[in-house]
Scaffold this motif. Structure first.
Motif, PDB file in Angstrom:
ATOM      1  N   VAL A 143       0.829  -1.203   0.000  1.00  0.00           N
ATOM      2  CA  VAL A 143       0.000   0.000   0.000  1.00  0.00           C
ATOM      3  C   VAL A 143       0.866   1.258   0.000  1.00  0.00           C
ATOM      4  CG1 VAL A 143      -1.603   1.357   1.409  1.00  0.00           C
ATOM      5  CG2 VAL A 143      -2.031  -1.072   1.019  1.00  0.00           C
ATOM      6  N   LEU A 144       1.888   1.276   0.842  1.00  0.00           N
ATOM      7  CA  LEU A 144       2.759   2.458   0.892  1.00  0.00           C
ATOM      8  C   LEU A 144       3.527   2.637  -0.413  1.00  0.00           C
ATOM      9  CD1 LEU A 144       4.069   2.185   4.573  1.00  0.00           C
ATOM     10  CD2 LEU A 144       2.295   3.724   3.669  1.00  0.00           C
ATOM     11  N   GLN A 147       1.122   4.214  -2.875  1.00  0.00           N
ATOM     12  CA  GLN A 147       0.988   5.642  -2.566  1.00  0.00           C
ATOM     13  C   GLN A 147       2.209   6.430  -3.031  1.00  0.00           C
ATOM     14  OE1 GLN A 147      -1.805   5.307   1.386  1.00  0.00           O
ATOM     15  NE2 GLN A 147       0.063   6.417   1.605  1.00  0.00           N
ATOM     16  N   GLN A 148       3.405   5.897  -2.764  1.00  0.00           N
ATOM     17  CA  GLN A 148       4.628   6.597  -3.138  1.00  0.00           C
ATOM     18  C   GLN A 148       4.768   6.707  -4.648  1.00  0.00           C
ATOM     19  OE1 GLN A 148       6.717   8.229  -1.210  1.00  0.00           O
ATOM     20  NE2 GLN A 148       8.051   8.804  -2.895  1.00  0.00           N
ATOM     21  N   TYR A 151       2.391   9.250  -5.989  1.00  0.00           N
ATOM     22  CA  TYR A 151       2.887  10.598  -5.686  1.00  0.00           C
ATOM     23  C   TYR A 151       3.991  11.005  -6.663  1.00  0.00           C
ATOM     24  CZ  TYR A 151       5.176  14.411  -3.218  1.00  0.00           C
ATOM     25  OH  TYR A 151       5.751  15.608  -2.893  1.00  0.00           O
ATOM     26  N   SER A 154       2.328  11.226 -10.353  1.00  0.00           N
ATOM     27  CA  SER A 154       0.988  11.794 -10.537  1.00  0.00           C
ATOM     28  C   SER A 154       1.005  12.982 -11.473  1.00  0.00           C
ATOM     29  CB  SER A 154       0.379  12.182  -9.194  1.00  0.00           C
ATOM     30  OG  SER A 154       1.037  13.307  -8.672  1.00  0.00           O
ATOM     31  N   THR A 158      -3.474  11.287  -7.089  1.00  0.00           N
ATOM     32  CA  THR A 158      -2.709  10.761  -5.976  1.00  0.00           C
ATOM     33  C   THR A 158      -3.594   9.739  -5.282  1.00  0.00           C
ATOM     34  OG1 THR A 158      -3.475  12.484  -4.472  1.00  0.00           O
ATOM     35  CG2 THR A 158      -1.387  12.875  -5.612  1.00  0.00           C
ATOM     36  N   ILE A 159      -2.968   8.788  -4.652  1.00  0.00           N
ATOM     37  CA  ILE A 159      -3.700   7.734  -3.963  1.00  0.00           C
ATOM     38  C   ILE A 159      -3.308   7.793  -2.494  1.00  0.00           C
ATOM     39  CG2 ILE A 159      -4.038   5.241  -3.766  1.00  0.00           C
ATOM     40  CD1 ILE A 159      -3.337   5.046  -6.752  1.00  0.00           C
ATOM     41  N   ASP A 160      -4.267   8.073  -1.656  1.00  0.00           N
ATOM     42  CA  ASP A 160      -4.032   8.143  -0.221  1.00  0.00           C
ATOM     43  C   ASP A 160      -4.903   7.105   0.468  1.00  0.00           C
ATOM     44  OD1 ASP A 160      -2.245  10.364  -0.339  1.00  0.00           O
ATOM     45  OD2 ASP A 160      -3.969  11.667  -0.641  1.00  0.00           O
ATOM     46  N   LEU A 161      -4.310   5.959   0.771  1.00  0.00           N
ATOM     47  CA  LEU A 161      -5.045   4.890   1.440  1.00  0.00           C
ATOM     48  C   LEU A 161      -4.788   4.892   2.942  1.00  0.00           C
ATOM     49  CD1 LEU A 161      -4.354   2.042  -1.136  1.00  0.00           C
ATOM     50  CD2 LEU A 161      -6.406   3.444  -0.923  1.00  0.00           C
ATOM     51  N   ASP A 163      -2.987   7.301   5.993  1.00  0.00           N
ATOM     52  CA  ASP A 163      -2.322   8.551   6.349  1.00  0.00           C
ATOM     53  C   ASP A 163      -1.400   8.327   7.555  1.00  0.00           C
ATOM     54  OD1 ASP A 163      -3.889   8.624   8.674  1.00  0.00           O
ATOM     55  OD2 ASP A 163      -5.277  10.123   7.865  1.00  0.00           O
TER      56      ASP A 163
END
Length: 189
Positions: A143-144, A147-148, A151, A154, A158-161, A163
């Motif tokens: 998952v991280l 997200q990275q 980012y 992009s 952006t994908i923020d699953l 925080d």
């Protein structure tokens, strides 16, 4: 009471079509992006969008949690990515994560035998229940990474699953299970 409570899905789509044709006024005069979204989820086919109301067929797309494991494949998401890769291609890593999780759902090597519930007699039932800590660490790393990469690449997405606060809560839970001697010290590598 909802005004459209007794409407069918086809009734709703017909209303959108009527509004787009300018036959009635609405809070919005353009449902173009919503129709594009549902059309892409249905492999670009939707009779209502083509103006063919006589068949009374709405789009068959389903949208919801991308991790839903009730269906082996998320055809709506896959259709979107195939129909319009430029717009929806950013979701491919999410679909890959979903596929991975479904393919490993019944791999009991990824399960923990940690007891979770105390019986009325004071015993802890031990059995395969939650995901094991190593498997959860692998999922968190995936998952991280998603997200990275989102980012870094992009354009508009952006994908923020997870925080920062959720990450701290995860680390706290893992330390309570014995996975970390101190919060934040576990290496995901």
């Amino acid at each position: 009471m909802a005004l459209i409570k007794d409407w069918s899905l086809n009734d709703v789509w017909q209303l959108f079509s009527i509004v787009d044709d300018g036959d009635i006024e609405s809070y919005s005069d353009n449902f173009h992006y919503m129709k594009k979204h549902y059309s892409a989820g249905n492999a670009g086919v939707c009779d209502l969008f083509a103006g063919n109301l006589a068949q009374n067929k709405s789009c068959g797309s389903r949208f919801g949690c991308f991790l839903c494991a009730l269906n082996k494949e998320d055809l709506s998401l896959e259709n979107q990515m195939d129909t319009d890769p430029k717009t929806y291609g950013f979701m491919r890593p999410l679909n890959d994560l979903r596929t991975y999780m479904i393919n490993t759902l019944f791999d009991y090597n990824n399960r923990s035998t940690l007891g979770r519930k105390l019986s009325k007699d004071g015993y802890i039932k031990v059995g395969l229940n939650q995901y094991s800590l190593p498997y959860r660490m692998k999922l968190l790393k995936m998952v991280l990474t998603i997200q990275q990469e989102a980012y870094e690449t992009s354009g508009n997405h952006t994908i923020d699953l997870i925080d920062y606060k959720e990450l701290l809560a995860i680390q706290f839970a893992w330390s309570r299970e014995g996975g970390e001697s101190w919060n934040g010290t576990q290496d995901l590598a």
